[in-house]
Design an enzyme around this catalytic site. Structure first.
Site, PDB file in Angstrom:
ATOM      1  N   LYS A   1     -61.640  -1.510 -36.343  1.00  0.00           N
ATOM      2  CA  LYS A   1     -60.242  -1.920 -36.434  1.00  0.00           C
ATOM      3  C   LYS A   1     -59.921  -2.604 -37.759  1.00  0.00           C
ATOM      4  O   LYS A   1     -60.789  -3.133 -38.457  1.00  0.00           O
ATOM      5  CB  LYS A   1     -59.876  -2.803 -35.246  1.00  0.00           C
TER       6      LYS A   1
ATOM      7  N   ARG B   1     -65.570  -0.828 -25.973  1.00  0.00           N
ATOM      8  CA  ARG B   1     -65.048   0.492 -26.372  1.00  0.00           C
ATOM      9  C   ARG B   1     -65.414   0.724 -27.831  1.00  0.00           C
ATOM     10  O   ARG B   1     -65.048  -0.088 -28.698  1.00  0.00           O
ATOM     11  CB  ARG B   1     -63.542   0.555 -26.164  1.00  0.00           C
TER      12      ARG B   1
END
Length: 793
Positions: free
Chosen positions: A728, A774
């Site tokens: 991210k 995840r």
């Protein structure tokens, strides 16, 4: 001077302080208002024609403390007797007894009664006042009011018209009942909330088994935070039973129309345990369609437990639910036994194996034993009989723990302790080497088999996960868990051409299958298939196009050839999650073979910040799909567009409190109430990287365990967590920073260059107790998870 014989003159004593023994020794305030014409005393200025209130005080102070009382009502009886005995000229009086030390969350409580000499002092009805009852709830039309709970205060006045004195009105249970019911609401107007409290108060009275009957209630509702320049916004209403059809029946037949709240415990240890329980719940709900007699309004988490009493049998799956029902207790028991038979329970030894077991644990505040008095010496003769509350609930962790998930503050009507206290008591005497209860989550198998001869009561189970235990405010596991289950790995498969991290690498079915095969070989537990990028600025994708991207991938995974050996079988049966916020896509993907829904908007849609009526309508559609198909759901905290709405300054606890409040509100809407998703099927995701600054993302990672810890008022308490940090942008922002103290210069990175940064964040997520991580790079993260579990498992 002429005065009418109908004079309303009174002589009064206000707030006489008495130390009385009412179950326990405590102070009370006694006020008297005595009807007495004062014209003669006024004209003669002679006290002999009046009532000497000083002397009356002395008598009351002498007589009343000398006795013991069962209730405030019995004090009013004795005070009336004293006044009528000492003053023959008194024909009528009004008495008010106020308890100085009130129940928690209440300013004061009082009993009032008007008495006439011609009446039996024990036959006049009483009024009950509950003033300053403080509740926290969602109420208001402003966006901020739809997220934050705020205090609302109620003054409640009830008049009991039964003319039958009983053991005493249970003020504490009444206050707790109203508080718990108000906490579950989210009205737009104070008027609607006040009406709801009036109905709840009248319903509480109608369910009392001690002879109370109340036709009218007055409610004053105050909202202190509504007006910046006033103490409070306020509304006063008066309502009667006839205003509410559900409780309009007479006392003799109110069970035929009134709604009751009951707790049902469920267990199974034979066959497909999870499908047995889901099937039993569906049969329980099926009565909704026929005659509206039963609604499931809440569920607990689900636990795998060691058998009790008879230990040589398979492990049980246990859970519980709360229902609203118009059925009487015996009729409810009959319904549950029919469901057991339908699901497949056959006669067995007592406490032995069973396909499903359903027990009525609680029913309002009712205490009931249908056995003859002579048969109540032990618990060996319960066949066909009903004892409420369940007689062994206080010794069974596998019942108390699910109840504590839903109603921790419910006070047991016999033991007078809350459910959470009873659970603590049981845990305090549980041997440390006893097998722990383990929280579990089942995944149904889709597509459904087509060879079944009869319609399935519930989808069959594909697999189930053991989940980490809940944490206390001290950060320690609740219960006797000695180790936690392994952290699960969700592999990210973006079937999109514009994903932020892997572009169009896996948008075609062959490439997607290659990724799936590699992820499974590496150790992934579930494949998360998405067809709509949620990165800032991503292109719009229609529902039809999203389905065309996702469903072929899901079908291709499930269609792996059966003749390719064990490896192919493993691929064909891997768990699949569909990453979508649309109910049409979710339904299509699940029916094609997916087992789970992963929604970054927590069922409220992309335009869900601030929440609107359209957001809640979207939630109902998503909830209906998840409920119908009985699949787990991952619900993530976000505020619309991932790159916006990063200010949490309105929360005292900053971003962590903001997640608890905002995501907790949504999940509460998904789980509780009619048509709710089973609590045991919900995973929460704090939304790292969504609507948060870099520092806020770090704060979430550092203290993620606090988001779901068991504490009063935390709507996320106990939920398992999924944390997704993989590749991210906040990691890229940190890597780009210079570190002069260490002599290091920052560097720009592409998403695929953030593997080791992701590894550090994943390790932190494991340390904070995340049940699932995840990731994109499965092989590398499997190593991180293996070491992390060894360190913190």
């Amino acid at each position: 001077m002429t005065v009418s014989t109908l004079s309303t003159d009174t002589i009064g004593i206000s707030n006489l302080l008495l130390q009385l023994s009412i179950q326990v020794h405590q102070p009370v305030l006694l006020s008297l208002s005595i009807n007495h014409a004062t014209v003669i005393t006024a004209s003669s200025d002679n006290l002999s024609h009046s009532i000497d209130y000083a002397a009356l005080c002395d008598i009351l102070l002498k007589i009343l403390p000398a006795k013991r009382y069962a209730s405030l009502e019995s004090v009013t009886n004795e005070a009336a007797s004293v006044v009528f005995s000492e003053h023959p000229q008194v024909t009528e009086l009004h008495i008010r007894i106020q308890q100085v030390k009130s129940p928690m969350y209440v300013d004061n409580i009082a009993v009032q009664s008007s008495r006439k000499r011609s009446q039996d002092t024990a036959s006049s009805p009483n009024s009950y006042d509950i003033n300053g009852l403080r509740c926290d709830t969602i109420v208001g039309i402003n966006p901020n009011e739809r997220i934050h709970r705020q205090p609302v205060c109620f003054d409640i006045a009830l008049r009991d018209s039964s003319k039958k004195q009983t053991i005493g009105f249970d003020f504490e249970e009444f206050a707790q009942t109203i508080r718990h019911r108000v906490a579950e609401t989210s009205f737009l107007t104070l008027e609607a909330l006040a009406s709801f409290v009036a109905e709840s108060a009248l319903t509480f009275i109608s369910h009392q088994s001690d002879g109370y009957h109340c036709e009218n209630v007055t409610i004053i509702a105050s909202k202190p935070n509504a007006l910046p320049h006033a103490e409070a916004a306020q509304i006063k209403i008066a309502r009667s039973r006839t205003d509410y059809p559900s409780i309009a029946g007479s006392p003799s037949n109110h069970h035929s129309t009134d709604t009751h709240i009951a707790a049902i415990a469920l267990g199974s240890n034979l066959g497909d345990r999870f499908a047995n329980i889901e099937g039993a719940l569906r049969l329980l709900e099926s009565s909704e369609e026929a005659n509206r007699e039963v609604y499931i309004i809440d569920t607990s988490f689900m636990y795998e437990t060691a058998p009790m009493y008879v230990t040589d049998q398979p492990r049980f799956v246990n859970c519980a639910c709360m229902i609203e029902t118009t059925l009487k207790p015996k009729d409810l028991l009959s319904l549950l036994k029919n469901i057991e038979h339908t699901v497949g329970r056959v006669p067995s030894i007592r406490n032995g194996p069973r396909a499903v077991d359903l027990d009525v644990i609680l029913y309002d505040q009712v205490c009931l034993d249908t056995r003859a008095e002579s048969d109540r010496k032990n618990l060996d003769n319960l066949e066909g009989e009903l004892v409420i509350p369940h007689p062994r609930v206080v010794e069974r962790e596998f019942v108390l723990r699910p109840l504590a998930d839903m109603i921790p503050n419910y006070v047991h009507p016999v033991y007078r302790k809350s459910v959470s206290t009873l659970l603590t008591d049981v845990l305090s005497i549980t041997p440390v080497d006893d097998p722990p209860m383990v929280k579990v989550m089942p995944f149904p198998r889709y597509p459904l088999p087509t060879t079944s001869q009869e319609p399935l009561l519930a989808p069959p189970t594909a697999s189930h996960w053991a989940l980490p235990p809940a944490l206390s405010t001290a950060g320690t596991p609740i219960g006797n868990a000695r180790s936690r289950p392994p952290t699960r790995i969700m592999a990210t498969l973006n079937a999109t051409p514009d994903s932020f991290s892997d572009g169009s690498l896996h948008s075609e079915v062959p490439a997607a299958l290659t990724y799936v095969s590699g992820a499974i070989d590496a150790g992934a537990d579930v494949i998360d298939v998405g067809g709509y990028s949620t990165r800032p600025g991503a292109a719009f994708v229609s529902v039809e196009e999203e389905i065309e991207r996702v469903v072929p991938v899901v079908k291709a995974i499930r269609a792996t050839s059966t003749d390719l050996g064990e490896r192919a079988d493993k691929e064909r049966n891997v768990l699949i999650s569909v990453d979508t916020f649309r109910h049409e896509v979710a339904r299509a993907a699940i029916l094609a073979g997916a087992n789970c829904i992963n929604d970054v908007y927590a069922f409220t849609g992309a335009d869900s910040y601030p929440l609107t009526p359209a957001s809640l309508e979207h939630l109902e559609k998503m909830k209906a799909v998840a409920r119908e198909l009985a699949v787990p759901v991952v619900l993530m905290h976000s505020r619309g567009d991932a790159g916006s709405n990063k200010d949490y300054s309105s929360f005292v606890g900053g971003v962590l409190e903001g997640i608890q409040e905002e995501l907790g509100y949504k999940i509460d809407k998904v789980v509780r109430g009619r048509g709710g998703v089973r609590r045991w099927l919900v995973i929460c995701d704090p939304g790292v990287g969504f609507s948060k600054t870099v520092e806020a993302n770090l704060a979430v990672l550092r203290q993620a365990s606090s988001i779901t810890q068991i504490q009063e008022g935390n709507l996320l308490a106990g939920y398992p967590m999924l944390i997704g940090t993989s590749r991210k942008s906040f990691l890229g922002a940190i890597l780009q920073r210079d570190s002069p103290e260490a002599g290091r210069r920052g560097r720009n990175t592409q998403p695929r260059e953030r593997v080791w940064a992701t590894a550090a964040a994943v390790a932190c997520a494991i340390q904070q107790g995340s049940a699932v991580v995840r990731v994109h790079d499965v092989q590398e993260m499997v190593d991180v998870v293996s070491i992390g579990d060894a360190l913190w498992g």
